[in-house]
Design a protein around this motif. Structure first.
Motif, mmCIF file in Angstrom:
data_model
loop_
_atom_site.group_PDB
_atom_site.id
_atom_site.type_symbol
_atom_site.label_atom_id
_atom_site.label_comp_id
_atom_site.label_asym_id
_atom_site.label_seq_id
_atom_site.Cartn_x
_atom_site.Cartn_y
_atom_site.Cartn_z
ATOM 1 N N LYS A 55 0.828 -1.192 0.000
ATOM 2 C CA LYS A 55 0.000 0.000 0.000
ATOM 3 C C LYS A 55 0.878 1.265 0.000
ATOM 4 O O LYS A 55 2.094 1.180 0.131
ATOM 5 C CB LYS A 55 -0.902 0.015 1.254
ATOM 6 N N ALA A 56 0.227 2.387 -0.135
ATOM 7 C CA ALA A 56 0.969 3.643 -0.125
ATOM 8 C C ALA A 56 1.620 3.860 1.246
ATOM 9 O O ALA A 56 1.091 3.413 2.260
ATOM 10 C CB ALA A 56 0.036 4.805 -0.446
ATOM 11 N N LYS A 57 2.730 4.530 1.267
ATOM 12 C CA LYS A 57 3.428 4.907 2.499
ATOM 13 C C LYS A 57 3.893 3.715 3.336
ATOM 14 O O LYS A 57 3.937 3.802 4.557
ATOM 15 C CB LYS A 57 2.561 5.819 3.368
ATOM 16 N N ARG A 58 4.211 2.607 2.690
ATOM 17 C CA ARG A 58 4.746 1.469 3.439
ATOM 18 C C ARG A 58 6.267 1.463 3.391
ATOM 19 O O ARG A 58 6.907 0.608 3.986
ATOM 20 C CB ARG A 58 4.192 0.143 2.883
ATOM 21 N N GLY A 159 -4.184 0.753 -3.748
ATOM 22 C CA GLY A 159 -5.363 1.169 -2.984
ATOM 23 C C GLY A 159 -5.273 2.551 -2.379
ATOM 24 O O GLY A 159 -5.829 2.810 -1.319
ATOM 25 N N SER A 160 -4.570 3.458 -3.027
ATOM 26 C CA SER A 160 -4.496 4.810 -2.469
ATOM 27 C C SER A 160 -5.675 5.625 -2.977
ATOM 28 O O SER A 160 -6.453 5.171 -3.802
ATOM 29 C CB SER A 160 -3.191 5.482 -2.880
ATOM 30 N N THR A 184 3.290 -2.701 6.880
ATOM 31 C CA THR A 184 3.868 -1.960 7.988
ATOM 32 C C THR A 184 3.602 -2.694 9.299
ATOM 33 O O THR A 184 2.603 -3.401 9.431
ATOM 34 C CB THR A 184 3.288 -0.541 8.089
ATOM 35 N N LEU A 192 -7.494 -4.068 1.564
ATOM 36 C CA LEU A 192 -6.838 -3.635 0.331
ATOM 37 C C LEU A 192 -5.574 -4.442 0.076
ATOM 38 O O LEU A 192 -5.232 -4.753 -1.061
ATOM 39 C CB LEU A 192 -6.493 -2.141 0.419
ATOM 40 N N ALA B 194 1.371 9.498 8.656
ATOM 41 C CA ALA B 194 2.365 8.739 7.924
ATOM 42 C C ALA B 194 1.779 7.921 6.784
ATOM 43 O O ALA B 194 2.487 7.553 5.858
ATOM 44 C CB ALA B 194 3.117 7.817 8.876
ATOM 45 N N ASP B 198 -6.464 6.194 2.274
ATOM 46 C CA ASP B 198 -6.568 5.194 1.216
ATOM 47 C C ASP B 198 -7.982 5.157 0.622
ATOM 48 O O ASP B 198 -8.857 5.920 1.008
ATOM 49 C CB ASP B 198 -6.067 3.814 1.677
ATOM 50 N N LYS B 199 -8.153 4.262 -0.340
ATOM 51 C CA LYS B 199 -9.385 4.166 -1.123
ATOM 52 C C LYS B 199 -10.611 3.927 -0.240
ATOM 53 O O LYS B 199 -11.649 4.533 -0.417
ATOM 54 C CB LYS B 199 -9.199 2.999 -2.092
#
Lengths: 624, 351
Positions: A55-58, A159-160, A184, A192, B194, B198-199
């Motif tokens: 996912k984003a920001k991992r 999934g962002s 994380t 997601l 951080a 998300d979706k």
């Protein structure tokens, strides 16, 4: 680098893929040829593509920088906001070269850029919503720690809230040989992430390195809790992880002692490369090429079987189809009527039950209010809407379950009348109905033949679509189970987040009960309920009665009516599709009859198929 | 005020029914929806003001609760754990009441310290205690907390979107949904600095924004400087088109530590003081009342502007934009009420 046997296998595999490419070219399947070409080019480059997904920001880009041995984030920019907006591939090479690939009027346009400008193309900040149309960026340099046999790939977060990232990502996944799946330590695995794993498995990627990042931002207790929880979640979808690497990509990137725990991951990657490099690549090439070629083989098969039939047989088939069609036409009125009758009578019965429940609910609350002392009446007043709502929810459940079973039976009955286009092994086609046995066993899978009207998957899809369209404010997910349509709707009517509600029709009818009640409640409370206690006690039963009546009214006039309509829409759509497909089949047969393939053409067709099958089988199994 | 809103709703509905085209119907539909939100909130004025703290599993809701309330009041851990909404309100004594979904009997406990309370809470609210959560619709805790003295009720809620492992998969989400629809006056949305948005969060936002949620609390913000916060806000706001939520950048961890140590300066740096002020203001009935009144005035002003332009563009020479009988009633009613006169004047479309 490779021993002789390995070399042989490489050559055999490439030859195999090229033969298939040739056959596809002869058939004029240009897009399939291109896809096979891509796969071959990747294989010939003799590099293992390892993608970092999550996912984003991992911390994907941070990990990439650490794995590349970079001390700055020039090649893979890092930000406090989701940064990466495109696919970046990292190669080991003698010089620093970065190439941006941009889709321009359907064509790939590549241009070279200095390292300092990479940021302008690969980040959401500098290239919002990918206005520059970047498809991917290739970056090569003498990266100190990058294995020359490896292509490392940085990806946008799955999934962002930036939805175009997912599209890029999903298109890329099949070209990865192995995946580093990054989660994380600070959050448990979520829906997601499971979805993303589903995509990875659908692409038939065998090797997944599981990595928990950001261990420096959590306590040892929380970390082990998270790993335990994640392992259970993964096991529940059939993924068993023997190793989870615990890392801090940031510590590694910042060059802290201990290298952020990255060493164990690097060791596992090395082992994977030394033991499985060839196998992994051969596997990937084989499964990619097979996925491209198989549909064409099936097509060829059908053509040939048809062509092998004699004119008399063809005539027989055509008349059989037109007979079955007439027969179906005759029955159609009856089938349709039966379906609608049963569908509606199930709903009628449910409506009767509704009346009963309404009376029960009203009686129940009348008694309850009567039994409440005058001093408690204020509390009662405040609690009443909630109590009524949950009371109705509980009472409405059994009849809804019954309704569901009847609607399910209804759909099964309709399915029995589905025409099935049988493709005989001896050649020829015929139209017939499925037996109960076949329906139960799920003939749809693996059998040669077409269920007209799209069969249950299409029916399910349309039921799902209709109900979803009717249930206002409920999100649709794209998955359904093809053979049991009722559980299917559970998934599709689930509230965002993929949660399953007890029963689908309950979600459809009962779920909104609470909202219907809430809407009614807003209107009623201020007008009727501000009264003296004595007056309140006298009036409350009738207020409660009206309130209950309003709720049931909403169910009756809105929800039940929509459910009725769904039956008709469903039937109509199904009939239209069936009609279209039968007509098309008849037209095909007609063409074959009037333009009989000559002996030579047939022989050619048979040759083609044989050659195709031969080549498909010819690839020797990968060495283990 | 409620009479004015109802009268306006009647006017909008009647006008929409006889509207000449879909544009008018659509615009009036939007106006009705916005007015209904104001109406809903107006009706909540006299009720306990319940602020629900909502967000993904493990996003730090419980830590934030601890930063706001002090001590350890909320169960926390690194797995999806709060399975039922927990409401905190003011009371002289430390008490806990369990509300059951289908029963009027309410088990109640009194405690001498928060450890006992927390243990009991864990029993009821913790996911691991599967047997009890099914029937629990919510838990109420009263405590002598000055922050809640003005009638504010703070609710910790089940996190969503984490994968639930038991056979009751998806129940957290449902519990939360039902709870928000039935109890919450307002929602404060917690996201982690951080990880961004998300979706799934976005989809959930869009269902509740405007109606229940005006505030997004960005926790873990200690890692962001001023510029980064601004960029963060801009990026997320750009993806929530049509809404303008307030953003609160806080640090739950620093805040709860500061609360424990009684360090007010640190508490302020962690952004908790600002958040607390916002909550207290909302809890004050007079403030909320004023906000709602302004909302109605603003709505009629904008709608009136739109209607006059629309009517002028149409170059209507005859007929009325507003439904005449309802307009007459409105004009009649407004004679008595000065504020009402302003609303009517703002809406007037000359014909």
């Amino acid at each position: 680098m490779y021993d002789l046997t390995d070399q042989m296998q490489r050559i055999e595999t490439i030859t195999w893929a090229k033969k298939i490419r040739e056959l596809l070219a002869k058939e004029g399947q240009q897009s399939a040829v291109d896809a096979v070409n891509d796969a071959i080019t990747q294989f010939e480059a003799d590099k293992v593509t390892i993608a970092v997904l999550g996912k984003a920001k991992r911390g994907k880009s941070t990990l990439i920088n650490a794995l590349l041995g970079r001390t700055d984030d020039v090649v893979a920019p890092i930000d406090v906001l989701p940064a990466s907006s495109t696919i970046s591939r990292f190669f080991s090479g003698p010089q620093e070269v970065a190439t941006v690939h941009i889709a321009k009027e359907g064509k790939d346009d590549a241009k070279s850029i200095p390292f300092a400008s990479i940021r302008e193309y690969v980040t959401e900040e500098c290239n919002p919503e990918n206005r520059k149309g970047v498809t991917f960026v290739d970056i090569s340099a003498p990266f100190s720690t990058l294995d020359p046999n490896v292509v490392l790939v940085d990806t946008p977060g799955a999934g962002s809230m930036h939805e175009h990232h997912d599209a890029l990502l999903h298109a890329f996944i099949p070209s990865a040989d192995a995946v580093i799946f990054l989660v994380t330590a600070q959050m448990p695995i979520d829906q997601l992430e499971l979805e993303l794993l589903g995509k990875i498995r659908a692409a038939d990627i065998k090797k997944i390195f599981f990595v928990v990042n950001q261990i420096d931002a959590t306590t040892p207790q929380d970390l082990s809790d998270a790993i335990e929880h994640n392992a259970k979640v993964l096991a529940s979808v059939g993924i068993h992880t023997s190793i989870t690497h615990k890392i801090s990509a940031r510590a590694a990137f910042e060059g802290k002692p201990g290298n952020g725990g990255l060493d164990s991951l690097v060791t596992e990657i090395r082992e994977f490369l030394s033991v499985n490099r060839l196998t992994a690549q051969v596997d990937r090439l084989r499964s990619r090429v097979e996925n491209i070629a198989l549909p064409l083989l099936t097509q060829l098969d059908i053509k040939l079987r048809e062509g092998l039939c004699s004119s008399t047989e063809l005539d027989a088939q055509i008349s059989q189809i037109s007979e079955s069609r007439k027969e179906m036409e005759r029955q159609r009125v009856i089938v349709d009527r039966e379906f609608l009758l049963e569908w509606n009578s199930a709903i009628d019965y449910f409506e009767q039950q509704l009346g009963k429940i309404q009376r029960q609910t009203q009686d129940h609350f009348e008694q309850k209010i009567a039994a409440t002392s005058k001093f408690n009446i204020d509390t009662m007043k405040a609690q009443l809407p909630g109590l009524i709502r949950s009371d109705i929810d509980a009472r409405i459940r059994p009849p809804i379950e019954e309704l569901e079973q009847r609607l399910d039976a209804c759909a099964q009955q309709l399915q029995r009348s589905l025409p099935y286009l049988d493709i005989h092994s001896g050649g020829g086609v015929s139209l017939r109905k499925l037996t109960d046995e076949e329906i139960k066993k799920g003939l749809l899978k693996g059998a040669v033949g077409l269920i007209l009207g799209g069969g249950l998957p299409v029916m399910t899809a349309s039921i799902t679509a209709h109900l979803a369209a009717l249930a206002v404010g409920v999100a649709v997910s794209a998955t359904w189970n093809p053979l049991t349509w009722i559980p299917a709707i559970i998934g599709s009517l689930g509230i965002t987040g993929g949660s399953a509600v007890a029963t689908p029709v309950l979600a459809f009818i009962g779920g909104p009960v609470a909202m219907a009640a809430a809407a009614v409640g807003v209107a009623m409370v201020p007008i009727a309920w501000n009264k003296s206690r004595a007056k309140l006690k006298a009036d409350l039963p009738s207020v409660a009665r009206d309130f209950i009546a309003e709720v049931f009214d909403v169910i009756r006039t809105v929800k039940v009516r929509e459910l009725r309509k769904a039956g008709e829409l469903l039937l109509r759509e199904y009939r239209l599709k069936t009609e279209k497909q039968i007509t098309e089949t008849e037209a095909t047969l007609e063409t074959i009859r009037t333009q009989r393939p000559t002996e030579t053409q047939l022989a050619l067709l048979a040759q083609k198929r044989e050659a195709f099958q031969e080549v498909m089988k010819a690839l020797p199994p990968a060495r283990t | 005020m409620i009479e004015s809103i109802d009268q306006l709703l009647l006017l909008f509905a009647a006008t929409a029914r006889f509207a000449p085209d879909d544009t008018v119907r659509e615009v009036l539909g939007v106006a009705q929806k916005r007015l209904l939100v104001l109406r809903y909130r107006w009706l909540q004025l006299n009720k306990p003001f319940v602020v629900a703290i909502v967000g993904l599993s493990n996003v730090g809701k419980s830590t934030l609760m601890n930063a706001l309330l002090g001590d350890k009041y909320a169960p926390a851990g690194n797995y999806p754990c709060t399975a039922t909404p927990v409401e905190f309100s003011y009371g002289e004594q430390l008490k806990m009441t369990v509300h059951l979904a289908n029963d009027f009997v309410r088990p109640q406990w009194s405690f001498t310290d928060t450890t006992e309370l927390l243990n009991r809470l864990m029993l009821v609210a913790d996911e691991k205690q599967k047997t009890t959560v099914d029937e629990v619709s919510r838990v109420e805790v009263t405590a002598p907390l000055s922050m809640l003295q003005d009638g504010l009720v703070l609710a910790d809620t089940p996190g969503f979107n984490a994968v639930q492992l038991d056979e009751r998969a998806g129940t957290h989400q449902k519990t939360l949904d039902t709870y928000l629809r039935s109890r919450a006056s307002q929602v404060f949305w917690v996201v982690r600095a951080a990880f961004g948005v998300d979706k799934m969060e976005k989809a959930f936002f869009e269902r509740f924004l405007g109606e229940l949620c005006d505030d997004i609390v960005v926790t873990g913000s200690e890692s962001l400087d001023e510029t980064q916060r601004l960029r963060w806000r801009k990026r997320v706001a750009a993806n929530l088109r049509g809404y303008s939520p307030r953003f609160h950048f806080v640090s739950g961890l620093d805040g709860s530590e500061a609360r424990r140590a009684g360090d007010l300066a640190q508490l302020d740096r962690a952004g908790i003081c600002n958040l607390e002020t916002q909550l207290r203001e909302l809890a004050a009935q007079a403030v909320r009342e004023q906000v709602l009144k302004n909302g109605v005035v603003e709505l009629t002003r904008q709608l009136g502007d739109w209607a006059r332009t629309y009517w002028a563009d149409k170059a209507q020479t005859s007929g009325h934009f507003w439904n005449p009988p309802e307009w007459a009633t409105l004009a009649e009613n407004c004679k008595a009420d000065e504020r009402f006169q302003q609303l009517v004047a703002q809406l007037d479309v000359p014909h």
